[in-house]
Write a protein that holds these residues in place. Structure first.
Motif, PDB file in Angstrom:
ATOM      1  N   GLN A   5       0.854  -1.191   0.000  1.00 46.10           N
ATOM      2  CA  GLN A   5       0.000   0.000   0.000  1.00 46.10           C
ATOM      3  C   GLN A   5       0.877   1.223   0.000  1.00 46.10           C
ATOM      4  O   GLN A   5       1.802   1.312   0.801  1.00 46.10           O
ATOM      5  CB  GLN A   5      -0.827   0.023   1.281  1.00 46.10           C
ATOM      6  CG  GLN A   5      -2.162  -0.663   1.144  1.00 46.10           C
ATOM      7  CD  GLN A   5      -3.085  -0.269   2.286  1.00 46.10           C
ATOM      8  OE1 GLN A   5      -3.508   0.867   2.392  1.00 46.10           O
ATOM      9  NE2 GLN A   5      -3.374  -1.216   3.150  1.00 46.10           N
ATOM     10  N   SER A   6       0.589   2.183  -0.901  1.00 42.44           N
ATOM     11  CA  SER A   6       1.325   3.446  -0.896  1.00 42.44           C
ATOM     12  C   SER A   6       0.370   4.541  -0.500  1.00 42.44           C
ATOM     13  O   SER A   6      -0.814   4.490  -0.833  1.00 42.44           O
ATOM     14  CB  SER A   6       1.874   3.755  -2.279  1.00 42.44           C
ATOM     15  OG  SER A   6       2.854   2.819  -2.601  1.00 42.44           O
ATOM     16  N   GLY A   7       0.885   5.523   0.199  1.00 42.61           N
ATOM     17  CA  GLY A   7      -0.014   6.607   0.569  1.00 42.61           C
ATOM     18  C   GLY A   7       0.714   7.864   0.976  1.00 42.61           C
ATOM     19  O   GLY A   7       1.866   7.824   1.432  1.00 42.61           O
ATOM     20  N   LEU A   8       0.021   8.962   0.768  1.00 43.47           N
ATOM     21  CA  LEU A   8       0.508  10.269   1.192  1.00 43.47           C
ATOM     22  C   LEU A   8       0.585  10.274   2.720  1.00 43.47           C
ATOM     23  O   LEU A   8      -0.303   9.753   3.399  1.00 43.47           O
ATOM     24  CB  LEU A   8      -0.477  11.335   0.710  1.00 43.47           C
ATOM     25  CG  LEU A   8      -0.128  12.796   0.945  1.00 43.47           C
ATOM     26  CD1 LEU A   8       1.064  13.212   0.080  1.00 43.47           C
ATOM     27  CD2 LEU A   8      -1.339  13.680   0.620  1.00 43.47           C
ATOM     28  N   VAL A   9       1.657  10.871   3.248  1.00 38.70           N
ATOM     29  CA  VAL A   9       1.874  10.856   4.691  1.00 38.70           C
ATOM     30  C   VAL A   9       1.474  12.184   5.316  1.00 38.70           C
ATOM     31  O   VAL A   9       1.846  13.249   4.826  1.00 38.70           O
ATOM     32  CB  VAL A   9       3.368  10.575   5.006  1.00 38.70           C
ATOM     33  CG1 VAL A   9       3.594  10.509   6.512  1.00 38.70           C
ATOM     34  CG2 VAL A   9       3.834   9.300   4.330  1.00 38.70           C
ATOM     35  N   MET A  10       0.702  12.132   6.396  1.00 47.73           N
ATOM     36  CA  MET A  10       0.387  13.343   7.160  1.00 47.73           C
ATOM     37  C   MET A  10       1.076  13.256   8.520  1.00 47.73           C
ATOM     38  O   MET A  10       0.867  12.292   9.251  1.00 47.73           O
ATOM     39  CB  MET A  10      -1.120  13.473   7.371  1.00 47.73           C
ATOM     40  CG  MET A  10      -1.487  14.767   8.091  1.00 47.73           C
ATOM     41  SD  MET A  10      -3.245  14.866   8.491  1.00 47.73           S
ATOM     42  CE  MET A  10      -3.180  14.545  10.246  1.00 47.73           C
TER      43      MET A  10
ATOM     44  N   ALA B 227       9.920  18.383   4.479  1.00 48.21           N
ATOM     45  CA  ALA B 227      10.763  18.910   3.406  1.00 48.21           C
ATOM     46  C   ALA B 227      10.181  18.694   2.010  1.00 48.21           C
ATOM     47  O   ALA B 227      10.474  19.452   1.085  1.00 48.21           O
ATOM     48  CB  ALA B 227      12.149  18.272   3.493  1.00 48.21           C
ATOM     49  N   GLN B 228       9.381  17.687   1.863  1.00 46.29           N
ATOM     50  CA  GLN B 228       8.961  17.321   0.505  1.00 46.29           C
ATOM     51  C   GLN B 228       7.451  17.209   0.375  1.00 46.29           C
ATOM     52  O   GLN B 228       6.829  16.322   0.946  1.00 46.29           O
ATOM     53  CB  GLN B 228       9.626  15.976   0.142  1.00 46.29           C
ATOM     54  CG  GLN B 228       9.427  15.580  -1.304  1.00 46.29           C
ATOM     55  CD  GLN B 228       9.848  14.137  -1.532  1.00 46.29           C
ATOM     56  OE1 GLN B 228      10.807  13.651  -0.921  1.00 46.29           O
ATOM     57  NE2 GLN B 228       9.122  13.443  -2.394  1.00 46.29           N
ATOM     58  N   GLU B 229       6.880  18.105  -0.400  1.00 42.91           N
ATOM     59  CA  GLU B 229       5.437  18.056  -0.615  1.00 42.91           C
ATOM     60  C   GLU B 229       5.102  16.775  -1.396  1.00 42.91           C
ATOM     61  O   GLU B 229       5.851  16.375  -2.286  1.00 42.91           O
ATOM     62  CB  GLU B 229       4.987  19.303  -1.378  1.00 42.91           C
ATOM     63  CG  GLU B 229       3.507  19.494  -1.268  1.00 42.91           C
ATOM     64  CD  GLU B 229       3.057  20.924  -1.588  1.00 42.91           C
ATOM     65  OE1 GLU B 229       3.830  21.870  -1.377  1.00 42.91           O
ATOM     66  OE2 GLU B 229       1.918  21.061  -2.057  1.00 42.91           O
ATOM     67  N   GLY B 230       4.019  16.157  -1.055  1.00 42.37           N
ATOM     68  CA  GLY B 230       3.617  14.924  -1.743  1.00 42.37           C
ATOM     69  C   GLY B 230       4.373  13.704  -1.259  1.00 42.37           C
ATOM     70  O   GLY B 230       4.326  12.640  -1.894  1.00 42.37           O
ATOM     71  N   TYR B 231       5.050  13.819  -0.110  1.00 36.52           N
ATOM     72  CA  TYR B 231       5.841  12.698   0.432  1.00 36.52           C
ATOM     73  C   TYR B 231       4.959  11.486   0.722  1.00 36.52           C
ATOM     74  O   TYR B 231       4.001  11.570   1.481  1.00 36.52           O
ATOM     75  CB  TYR B 231       6.543  13.163   1.714  1.00 36.52           C
ATOM     76  CG  TYR B 231       7.488  12.151   2.321  1.00 36.52           C
ATOM     77  CD1 TYR B 231       8.835  12.152   1.978  1.00 36.52           C
ATOM     78  CD2 TYR B 231       7.039  11.215   3.249  1.00 36.52           C
ATOM     79  CE1 TYR B 231       9.713  11.238   2.549  1.00 36.52           C
ATOM     80  CE2 TYR B 231       7.902  10.299   3.825  1.00 36.52           C
ATOM     81  CZ  TYR B 231       9.237  10.309   3.473  1.00 36.52           C
ATOM     82  OH  TYR B 231      10.112   9.416   4.033  1.00 36.52           O
ATOM     83  N   SER B 232       5.318  10.387   0.097  1.00 33.24           N
ATOM     84  CA  SER B 232       4.537   9.165   0.278  1.00 33.24           C
ATOM     85  C   SER B 232       5.419   8.024   0.758  1.00 33.24           C
ATOM     86  O   SER B 232       6.629   8.019   0.487  1.00 33.24           O
ATOM     87  CB  SER B 232       3.901   8.736  -1.047  1.00 33.24           C
ATOM     88  OG  SER B 232       2.928   9.663  -1.439  1.00 33.24           O
TER      89      SER B 232
ATOM     90  N   GLU C  68       3.441  -7.956   3.694  1.00 33.78           N
ATOM     91  CA  GLU C  68       3.926  -9.324   3.474  1.00 33.78           C
ATOM     92  C   GLU C  68       5.392  -9.460   3.907  1.00 33.78           C
ATOM     93  O   GLU C  68       5.757 -10.370   4.652  1.00 33.78           O
ATOM     94  CB  GLU C  68       3.774  -9.646   1.969  1.00 33.78           C
ATOM     95  CG  GLU C  68       4.137 -11.067   1.608  1.00 33.78           C
ATOM     96  CD  GLU C  68       3.047 -12.064   1.985  1.00 33.78           C
ATOM     97  OE1 GLU C  68       1.885 -11.826   1.620  1.00 33.78           O
ATOM     98  OE2 GLU C  68       3.372 -13.054   2.668  1.00 33.78           O
ATOM     99  N   ASN C  69       6.211  -8.516   3.457  1.00 36.20           N
ATOM    100  CA  ASN C  69       7.646  -8.572   3.771  1.00 36.20           C
ATOM    101  C   ASN C  69       8.042  -7.720   4.973  1.00 36.20           C
ATOM    102  O   ASN C  69       9.230  -7.607   5.287  1.00 36.20           O
ATOM    103  CB  ASN C  69       8.461  -8.171   2.538  1.00 36.20           C
ATOM    104  CG  ASN C  69       8.311  -9.183   1.423  1.00 36.20           C
ATOM    105  OD1 ASN C  69       8.563 -10.369   1.618  1.00 36.20           O
ATOM    106  ND2 ASN C  69       7.814  -8.734   0.282  1.00 36.20           N
ATOM    107  N   GLN C  70       7.030  -7.082   5.564  1.00 38.48           N
ATOM    108  CA  GLN C  70       7.237  -6.289   6.781  1.00 38.48           C
ATOM    109  C   GLN C  70       8.293  -5.199   6.626  1.00 38.48           C
ATOM    110  O   GLN C  70       9.200  -5.080   7.449  1.00 38.48           O
ATOM    111  CB  GLN C  70       7.554  -7.219   7.969  1.00 38.48           C
ATOM    112  CG  GLN C  70       6.404  -8.161   8.265  1.00 38.48           C
ATOM    113  CD  GLN C  70       6.646  -9.045   9.478  1.00 38.48           C
ATOM    114  OE1 GLN C  70       6.046 -10.105   9.569  1.00 38.48           O
ATOM    115  NE2 GLN C  70       7.470  -8.639  10.409  1.00 38.48           N
ATOM    116  N   VAL C  71       8.140  -4.413   5.572  1.00 35.83           N
ATOM    117  CA  VAL C  71       9.027  -3.258   5.389  1.00 35.83           C
ATOM    118  C   VAL C  71       8.244  -2.032   4.941  1.00 35.83           C
ATOM    119  O   VAL C  71       7.234  -2.137   4.236  1.00 35.83           O
ATOM    120  CB  VAL C  71      10.153  -3.498   4.344  1.00 35.83           C
ATOM    121  CG1 VAL C  71      11.232  -4.402   4.896  1.00 35.83           C
ATOM    122  CG2 VAL C  71       9.606  -3.997   3.029  1.00 35.83           C
ATOM    123  N   ILE C  72       8.750  -0.865   5.395  1.00 38.82           N
ATOM    124  CA  ILE C  72       8.268   0.416   4.878  1.00 38.82           C
ATOM    125  C   ILE C  72       9.297   0.843   3.843  1.00 38.82           C
ATOM    126  O   ILE C  72      10.507   0.755   4.093  1.00 38.82           O
ATOM    127  CB  ILE C  72       8.209   1.477   5.994  1.00 38.82           C
ATOM    128  CG1 ILE C  72       7.281   1.011   7.127  1.00 38.82           C
ATOM    129  CG2 ILE C  72       7.737   2.831   5.450  1.00 38.82           C
ATOM    130  CD1 ILE C  72       7.355   1.888   8.381  1.00 38.82           C
TER     131      ILE C  72
END
Lengths: 478, 207
Positions: free
Chosen positions: B2-7, B139-144, B150-154
């Motif tokens: 899953q990818s997502g914008l971070v707040m 620092a970065q707008e749109g940072y996702s 499954e592999n337990q990584v960010i």
């Protein structure tokens, strides 16, 4: 091999199945239910066509939304002015009827805050596992029961399966050695503990409270301590069973009777940690050093002795904590260096599952007897924890003492602890409260909560600002 | 994956009253809490259940109201996130708003548990790395961020990975969308056997 802690014993005796992945199915003896966290669970059962596994193990009473004025209560359900609150209460009544669950409804004399009513009725017994969709379920650990607050999905899970899916916690012992000084209470003990270990200090642990000062507490005091285990991050608090526990339970409506009582009491005497039990963490506190406590911030760990002052964030070295302190002081409208005794109050609330039992009301009444609430205190509420606590207090004339002093004597419920009913703290107002949480907005939008013991709240009511109740007690003949 | 914008929510000890104030707990439903997520900080006035929120004054200083974080599904938070009450309305509100993943150094136990029951993944990451992520998001707008359960990584935008732990049973349930009750009832025989024995040794709990 070392011995077992009380938590280990309670865990082992209720272990249905240990899974390879570390999770376990724990059998639940009692589920307590109130109107706020149960409707979605009942709805879940209904949608799945499920029935409670053991309906008679559930025990319900509405408390969060219940109005507390006499006039509103006289009108029964119609007295709940907020239609959304009323629906929640009638939904509980309907669900209990549909699923065959015992309920003390709003008009029952025995109704009250679920964590006051459970032990009072003997629905809470030593050695039980108890759950409730309410974090203050930790209260029941005072009777030597393993009691967890759970979410609504788990409420449904327990209803349907009589089990809770759990991972075993670690063991922590908080030992309070020695004796408390006069005017220092169970509330001060637990606030001092939270001040020491922090609101996340108990995360991942079950905390057993022990030591001479804990053993010397009444059951009411023990419930106050375990009630706030969750404010130290621990889902469950525990106190070993002793004669005080057994004396409290004997004769209560749901408690075993006759020969069954003898057998149960004999078994319950073993509900103590073994002398050689291993605790993963031990915290030792000297009771004699505890001074009446007052919170100054928006987390129960933001606490100081009444003889102290509001701390200076600039002296805090941890940046995250410093920022937190600044946010809290801004919200509370307090400046660093202010003496705790200089904090003026607009409101006083004596009640909640932490401090609304008979002993709490007696302690507050002793302080206000023959005195008057200060002119700057706009509202001072005394809300007994149950109909039976109210009845007992009235039999002792406590209601009259409060009313004569200018406090309002209300009907039982959660009331202004979380302000889901009409009892709300105004924005910017400071409240001396015997409840358990001083979070932003907890007692009302913009309200400023200071957590204290009943005696400290009563003394603050009389003076209009915080005072060291120990000074007042010197002048009292109690 | 899953990818997502971070707040980012740069505040320690965010309690459940902060996440969803008590007046919204009067609902007897599970849905519709998203518009009142972080209500006391997101709006300038006091919210009430059942009220139309579209005309309420927004707090321009609150991070959620900044245009760059609109549509965020990953919440970056600080220590002891979700402390306080057991209200499952907190994860319901987060989920209803659109948050699927939370990253923080620590959580309160009950909240942590409630998240899994609602398909939200709360990830525990070292405070030092959380500090770095706060800097990167700012620092970065749109940072996702991408999370591979499954592999337990960010996976960071740079491709660098942050491993995390998750209880294997919870992971299994999340990946397969399984119903806890259904799984437990597969053990109904064992529960009955236990109950029978317990009733015999401790009949006073069955009075």
């Amino acid at each position: 091999m070392s011995g077992k802690t009380l938590y280990d014993k309670l865990w082992d005796s209720h272990l249905v199945k240990q899974r390879d992945d570390g999770t376990a199915l724990i059998y639940i003896d009692r589920q307590l239910i109130h109107e706020v966290t149960s409707p979605q669970a009942f709805e879940g059962l209904r949608l799945a066509g499920r029935r409670p596994w053991r309906a008679e193990s559930n025990f319900a009473t509405p408390d969060h939304n219940i109005p507390t004025t006499k006039e509103e209560r006289r009108q029964g359900l119609e007295g709940i002015r907020d239609p959304i609150s009323r629906i929640q209460v009638t939904t509980l009544d309907d669900n209990c009827r549909e699923f065959g669950i015992f309920e003390l409804d709003m008009n029952d004399e025995r109704q009250g805050i679920v964590h006051v009513v459970g032990p009072e009725q003997g629905a809470t017994l030593p050695g039980m596992t108890i759950v409730c969709g309410d974090s203050h379920t930790s209260t029941h650990g005072a009777l030597g029961a393993l009691a967890h607050g759970i979410g609504t999905s788990e409420v449904e899970h327990v209803m349907a399966t009589q089990c809770l899916l759990q991972t075993k916690m670690k063991n922590m012992l908080v030992r309070v050695d020695g004796r408390l000084n006069p005017g220092v209470t169970a509330k001060d003990i637990v606030l001092a503990i939270i001040g020491e270990i922090g609101t996340a200090g108990g995360t991942g642990y079950t905390i057993e409270f022990g030591g001479e000062a804990i053993r010397s507490l009444s059951m009411e005091g023990r419930m106050t301590v375990c009630n706030m285990a969750i404010e130290a991050g621990a889902r469950a608090g525990l106190i070993a069973v002793d004669q005080t526990t057994l004396d409290y339970i004997k004769g209560r409506p749901f408690a075993p009777k006759g020969e069954m009582w003898e057998r149960a009491a004999a078994a319950w005497k073993g509900l103590v940690s073994d002398a050689d039990a291993h605790f993963d963490r031990v915290v030792v506190i000297d009771a004699a050093e505890i001074i009446p406590q007052v919170t100054w911030g928006t987390s129960p760990e933001m606490v100081a002795p009444i003889t102290g002052e509001v701390p200076d964030p600039d002296k805090e070295t941890d940046p995250s904590r410093r920022e937190n302190m600044k946010q809290a002081l801004k919200y509370m409208g307090l400046t660093p260096g202010t003496k705790m005794t200089d904090i003026k109050l607009d409101c006083v609330f004596i009640g909640s599952c932490t401090n609304s039992r008979i002993e709490d009301l007696r302690a507050a009444a002793a302080v206000v007897k023959g005195r008057k609430v200060a002119a700057n205190v706009e509202m001072a509420l005394v809300v007994p924890g149950s109909g039976l606590v109210k009845k007992q207090a009235e039999a002792e004339g406590l209601d009259k003492i409060f009313i004569d002093a200018g406090l309002e004597w209300r009907e039982p419920g959660c009331s202004m602890c979380l302000a889901m009913n009409a009892d709300q703290l105004g924005a910017g107002k400071h409240c001396a409260s015997t409840s358990n949480r001083n979070f932003e907005g907890r007692q009302g939008f913009g309200g400023r909560t200071h957590l204290v013991s009943p005696a400290m709240a009563a003394a603050a009511a009389v003076h209009g600002h915080f005072v060291d109740v120990r000074d007042i007690l010197l002048t009292l003949d109690i | 994956m899953q990818s997502g914008l971070v707040m980012p929510l740069d505040r320690a000890n965010v309690d459940t009253d902060f996440i969803i104030p008590k007046q919204f707990l009067k609902s007897i439903k599970r849905s519709g809490f998203g518009v009142n997520l972080f209500d006391e900080h997101r709006y300038l006035d006091k919210g009430e259940p059942g009220r139309d929120n579209s005309g309420r004054p927004l707090n321009p200083d609150f991070v959620m109201n900044k245009a760059r974080y609109k549509g965020a599904s990953v919440l970056l938070a600080r220590e002891n996130f979700g402390c306080g009450s057991s209200r499952e309305h907190a994860p319901w509100a987060l989920d209803d708003y659109g948050f699927r993943i939370i990253i923080a150094p620590s959580y309160a136990d009950i909240f942590f548990n409630n998240c899994f029951k609602n398909g939200i993944l709360p990830i525990v990451v070292d405070r030092k790395i959380v500090d770095e992520l706060f800097v990167e998001v700012e620092a970065q707008e749109g940072y996702s961020l991408t999370v591979d359960l499954e592999n337990q990584v960010i996976i960071r935008p740079s491709g660098a990975t942050i491993p995390f732990n998750v209880d294997s049973f919870r992971k299994y349930c999340l990946l397969n969308g399984l119903d806890d009750i259904g799984i437990t009832l597969q053990d109904a025989g064992e529960i009955k056997t236990f109950e029978k024995g317990w009733r015999e040794t401790s009949p006073w709990y069955f009075g």
